[in-house]
Design a protein around this motif. Structure first.
Motif, short mmCIF file in Angstrom:
data_model
loop_
_atom_site.label_atom_id
_atom_site.label_comp_id
_atom_site.label_asym_id
_atom_site.label_seq_id
_atom_site.Cartn_x
_atom_site.Cartn_y
_atom_site.Cartn_z
N UNK A 910 11.95 59.04 0.68
CA UNK A 910 12.81 58.03 1.30
C UNK A 910 12.80 58.23 2.82
N UNK A 911 12.48 57.20 3.52
CA UNK A 911 12.35 57.32 4.98
C UNK A 911 13.28 56.32 5.67
N UNK A 912 14.07 56.81 6.61
CA UNK A 912 14.92 55.99 7.46
C UNK A 912 14.46 56.17 8.90
N UNK A 975 29.78 60.48 10.21
CA UNK A 975 28.46 59.96 9.86
C UNK A 975 28.63 58.74 8.98
N UNK A 976 27.54 58.31 8.34
CA UNK A 976 27.57 57.15 7.46
C UNK A 976 27.06 57.59 6.08
N UNK A 980 23.21 57.91 4.58
CA UNK A 980 22.54 59.22 4.65
C UNK A 980 23.13 60.19 3.62
N UNK A 981 22.29 61.10 3.12
CA UNK A 981 22.74 62.13 2.19
C UNK A 981 23.57 63.17 2.95
N UNK A 982 24.65 63.63 2.34
CA UNK A 982 25.47 64.66 2.96
C UNK A 982 25.25 66.03 2.33
N UNK A 983 24.39 66.10 1.33
CA UNK A 983 24.12 67.37 0.67
C UNK A 983 22.88 67.22 -0.20
#
Length: 994
Positions: A910-912, A975-976, A980-983
């Protein structure tokens, strides 16, 4: 039901058009009969984007991304929003990572045009309002383990499906032929190493706890599914049930969210950041200025910074704990050769807790106090009586002074918790069949209801709080309330003997209350359509092999919504201190009667450079009646679309379309009463002392000049003495508008699908999209836009929408202060870009391999907030104007290896892409870097009946980018987290099939 004269007229016109179109191409009616009678019947299929049962040989002109439900299992996605949000066409919406501002639902946001402009279907039938607080469909209703695939159609589709299909359509197709028994379960947990030198330094500088590595947020699911076909093979029934339990993740357990960040260069900062927190801690103010109460009770001048602010983010939830029960059943039975009945039933009950920081006696200049109050006499440091402007005579005469600030954070009572319970049921039933094997018909009805309750605890009742601030001494020398009704107990936030709070449980019992909102919605839909492949009668172009397809249909829909808060919540300005305003009752209904038609005309078949050329068109007329709050309105809409599909050679298919889509205003848009909202302002920079300001006119050293600040309502006496907007959260006046018009949207797409015969298993599609929305319903002009334009130009168009408090502040907490933002058809939206999909599968000696790549290159994602305003471009940006980031490039690349060893291995990249801060003046938090996530899983097939899966999402432990201005609802914990993953998430599951 369909007697409205405008509707009847449109039906007659469309029927006339359809008949004329049919007769125009009827030259070979009889010549085909003998030939066709000998041909095998062609299986018809319904595709997302059309109600016509299409010939599979005819290429669709509408770009649709289809994703198998098996991907959810391979990736360990238990919830539909987690499964779909990885797709580049889908932007952040409501999810379990939203706490402050949560509706308790899960929503989808296609193309970033808003969740209320995304239509969600199950098997082609729309879902109801998500709850009484949001019209966006709650995708919790979708049973993930029953999912066969999801079709994502991005762009307008209102001519086919009706209102709301502006950003696109998500159509969840469920399995309908299951036989046997299937059961399974999954357990997952989250790991964070919390290794980040920058934020560790920030926490240490502010003397805040530094979290170590942790595992939390456990989630458990069990489910069972039963399916059986009738003995004659004519019917099937499938029943599904599941239970899910998800535990919380608290922001204090992540190093990047353990404190509320802000830009700071003060003594307690680190590399430009500090734990700025909220001034609503132990803040007091009045004519004598603002003061802070230290731990030992000493009163000093308020200067801000970590030592004088409350770290409100630490107790907020990153992931809401929840418990969910889900049932779904569907069945069909072939009554006769040309008649089939079907019935679906779904039920969901979801309970979650949205925890945020403890409440406070919020409100700058919001309270009264009596100068003779014994609790404010003789304190150490600055005198309370001086701060509150009490003279000796005022004290002697026990004069009550108004406009004082006594903002104490309720650390004694604990965090605010909102228990959010959402339940919904939905029944769909109908009949479909054929007439003479040519005319297919369908008639259906569906009824849905949702019920929701929000119970907010540990908040202060404004009236009780004010009563408890007015204290005196009785004849026995005891401190008591002046008004002792209701069991009033004086609220003692003024004395801290031995450094300990004097607030007792008895005091809290009097001033704390529970805010309850009960809501329900209902939806009734009835419809019918009839269609035919006129090729059965030989009605086709002489240049085409396939006949003309035509469809006519009618539909009726009624949506009703009621939201009933308790009496305290409805008090003007807000009956509770911690909700930012009143929670008002909403009641209304919308009825719509519709006629729709579709036509598909194959133009050329089998010609040189024209293997196939097909024209399609759709039209829908909708007649609306609305009513609520004693008012009513009516309006109508027209939606239509045209498509052209051209296959010059067998390997290449070109497609193009134009769609006019609509979104009718919903009950919430129309009939919500005027209320107080809590928009966020962007950081304006740091003042001369190095402290961050959100209001450039605030603080002892304002960034903006007096001349500039005067445009926003600042007086010379206030200048240099204004309290800043606390944590960027200001206030606004919001509300519905019963005279809103429908939104309109124009979608243009064109693209190509390449399936080269020379490379077996390869498919490539490239599609350009352009969507423009006019008359978009918005809550007035965004607060930041109002503020910036007023500061820059002094234009009364903007400056007249700003109201400062008597002390000059724009901080939330006082009714009427802030920005005016009521619903208007005032904005326009635009987005454009390119979607690229590549699918490739091949067979090797070591097993089958498949690659699935989907990406979006975003060229534009802009909003014009009001006519004549400058576009706010959000493609490649994030921030207060744009909210969550919209990278210019995103992709999801998935590789699956079906080995010969009874093991499947799946890897997802997954790319942002990077994104820039939309505030060009911010020189510290200028942008987000590009982020790549690697997900890996493996499935072992123990035997024909049992399979085990283990996997990890965000294997490399990437931490999310951080922005101190990230505010609710999508911003959470600096953050959002819906983006985005937080862990790192580890999961293990099993499935048994018998």
């Amino acid at each position: 039901m369909f007697t409205n004269h405008k509707l009847a007229k449109s039906v007659r016109l469309a029927c006339a058009f359809g008949a004329a179109a049919s007769l125009a191409f009827s030259g070979s009616v009889y010549a085909q009969e003998d030939v066709e009678s000998e041909e095998e019947p062609v299986e018809k299929i319904e595709v997302t984007g059309s109600r016509l049962l299409s010939n599979p040989n005819v290429a669709a002109a509408t770009p649709v991304l289809s994703v198998s439900g098996a991907e959810a299992a391979a990736r360990g996605n238990l919830r539909v929003e987690d499964f779909v949000n990885v797709l580049p066409q889908v932007f952040a919406g409501q999810a379990s990572e939203v706490s402050n501002g949560s509706t308790g639902t899960a929503t989808l946001n296609l193309r970033g045009l808003g969740e209320n402009r995304t239509l969600v279907l199950i098997d082609g039938k729309r879902l109801p309002y998500g709850s009484s607080s949001t019209s966006a469909a709650n995708v919790d209703l979708v049973p993930t383990q029953m999912l066969e695939r999801v079709d994502i159609l991005t762009g307008g589709a209102s001519a086919v499906y009706g209102s709301d299909a502006v950003g696109g359509v998500a159509n969840f197709i469920l399995r309908d032929d299951f036989e046997g028994v299937e059961f399974g379960g999954q357990f997952s947990t989250n790991y964070a190493d919390n290794d980040n030198g920058l934020y560790e330094g920030v926490l240490n500088a502010a003397e805040q706890p530094v979290p170590g590595s942790t595992m939390d947020g456990d989630e458990t699911l069990i489910y069972a599914m039963f399916g059986s076909s009738s003995s004659d093979g004519k019917g099937n029934v499938t029943v599904y049930a599941s239970y899910e339990d998800r535990q919380e993740i608290v922001q204090s357990d992540r190093i990047f969210s353990a404190c509320t960040l802000g830009q700071s260069n003060g003594a307690s900062s680190f590399e430009g950041f500090g734990c700025v927190g909220s001034a609503n801690f132990r803040l007091f103010g009045g004519p004598g200025g603002f003061a802070f109460q230290e731990e030992d009770g000493n009163l000093i001048s308020y200067a801000g910074g970590p030592s004088q602010t409350y770290n409100f983010g630490a107790t907020n939830f990153f992931q809401r704990p929840s418990e969910r029960y889900h049932m779904y059943a569907k069945g069909d039975y072939e009554i006769s050769e040309n008649l089939e009945a079907y019935l679906d039933f779904g039920y969901i009950n979801n309970t979650s807790d949205a925890q945020i920081a403890p409440s406070a006696s919020f409100g700058i200049g919001a309270y009264d106090i009596n100068c003779g109050n014994p609790l404010i006499q003789g304190n150490s440091g600055l005198a309370f009586t001086d701060i509150f402007g009490c003279s000796a005579d005022d004290i002697a005469n026990d004069v009550i002074v108004s406009g004082i600030t006594a903002s104490h954070r309720n650390v004694e009572g604990g965090s605010r918790n909102s228990r959010l319970e959402n339940s919904a049921w939905r029944v769909v039933g109908g009949l479909n069949g054929f007439i003479d094997d040519t005319w297919a018909w369908n008639i259906f009805g569906q009824i849905s209801e949702t019920r929701d309750q929000s119970s907010a605890t540990n908040d202060f009742v404004v009236a009780n709080l004010q009563q408890a601030l007015l204290a005196t001494t009785d004849e026995d020398g005891n401190v008591v309330c002046i008004d002792q009704s209701g069991g009033c107990v004086p609220y003692n936030i003024f004395q801290r003997p031995g450094g300990e709070s004097s607030v007792t449980q008895e005091q809290l019992d009097f001033i704390q209350g529970i805010g309850i909102v009960n809501g329900e919605t209902s939806q009734k839909v009835f419809g019918a359509d009839i269609q035919a492949n006129l090729g059965d009668y030989g009605i086709k172009l002489p240049t085409a092999d396939d006949g003309i397809g035509i469809l006519f249909g009618i539909e009726y829909r009624k949506d009703e919504l009621v939201s009933s808060p308790d009496e305290i919540s409805q008090i003007q300005g807000g009956g509770f201190t911690g909700v930012g305003g009143a929670t008002l009752a909403v009641a209304g209904k919308i009825e719509v009667r519709e006629f729709f038609t579709e036509v598909q005309i194959p133009l050329i078949s089998g010609a040189e450079l024209a293997e196939e050329l097909v024209f399609s068109a759709q039209y829908r007329f909708s007649d609306y009646d609305t009513a609520g709050n004693g008012t009513s309105n009516s309006f109508d809409t027209n939606a239509y679309g045209y498509q052209l599909s051209w296959t010059p050679v067998e390997d290449v298919k070109l497609r193009a379309q134009y769609q006019r889509a609509v979104r009718a205003p919903n009950v919430i848009d129309l009939y919500t009463g005027q209320n107080t909202g809590l928009p966020n302002l962007s950081p304006a920079g740091t003042d001369a002392s190095g402290e961050q300001l959100y209001d450039p006119c605030a603080g002892a050293n304002p960034i903006a000049s007096l001349e500039t600040c005067a445009r926003t309502g600042v007086t010379a006496d206030q200048y240099g003495n204004i309290l800043d907007v606390i944590s960027g959260q200001t206030q606004s006046l919001t509300g519905g508008n019963p005279n809103l018009d429908p939104e309109t949207a124009d979608t243009v797409t064109f693209g190509v699908v390449i399936t080269p015969a020379s490379i077996e298993g390869l498919s490539v599609s490239v599609d350009y999209f352009d969507i423009e929305v006019d008359d978009a319903i918005a809550s007035g002009i965004p607060a930041q836009t109002i503020f910036d334009n007023c500061l820059d130009s002094g234009d009364p168009t903007f400056c007249s929408l700003i109201t400062r408090s008597s002390a000059g502040s724009l901080a939330a907490g006082t009714f009427g202060v802030g920005f005016q933002q009521t619903n208007l058809n005032i904005a326009s939206l635009a987005t454009s870009g390119v979607d690229l999909q590549i699918n490739y599968s091949l067979q090797t000696e070591m097993g089958d391999v498949r690659f699935d790549y989907a990406s979006t290159i975003l060229d534009e994602n802009s909003t014009v907030p009001f006519p004549g305003g400058d576009p706010v471009e959000c493609a490649g940006f994030f921030g207060n104007a744009c909210d969550a980031p919209s990278p210019e490039y995103r992709h999801r690349f998935m590789a699956t290896w079906n080995t010969n060893l009874d093991v499947d291995i799946t890897a997802t990249w997954r790319y942002f892409g990077s994104a820039q801060n939309d505030d060009e003046g911010d020189t510290l938090e200028t942008g987000f870097r590009a982020i790549s996530y690697l997900d890996l899983s493996g499935t072992y097939y123990v035997n024909d009946n049992i399979e085990l899966t283990m996997g990890v999402l965000n294997l490399l432990g990437e931490q999310p980018p951080v922005y101190s201005g990230a505010g609710p609802a999508l911003g959470n914990g600096n953050t959002y987290p819906t983006v985005y993953d937080t862990s790192t998430n580890w999961f293990a599951s099993f499935r048994g099939k018998f």
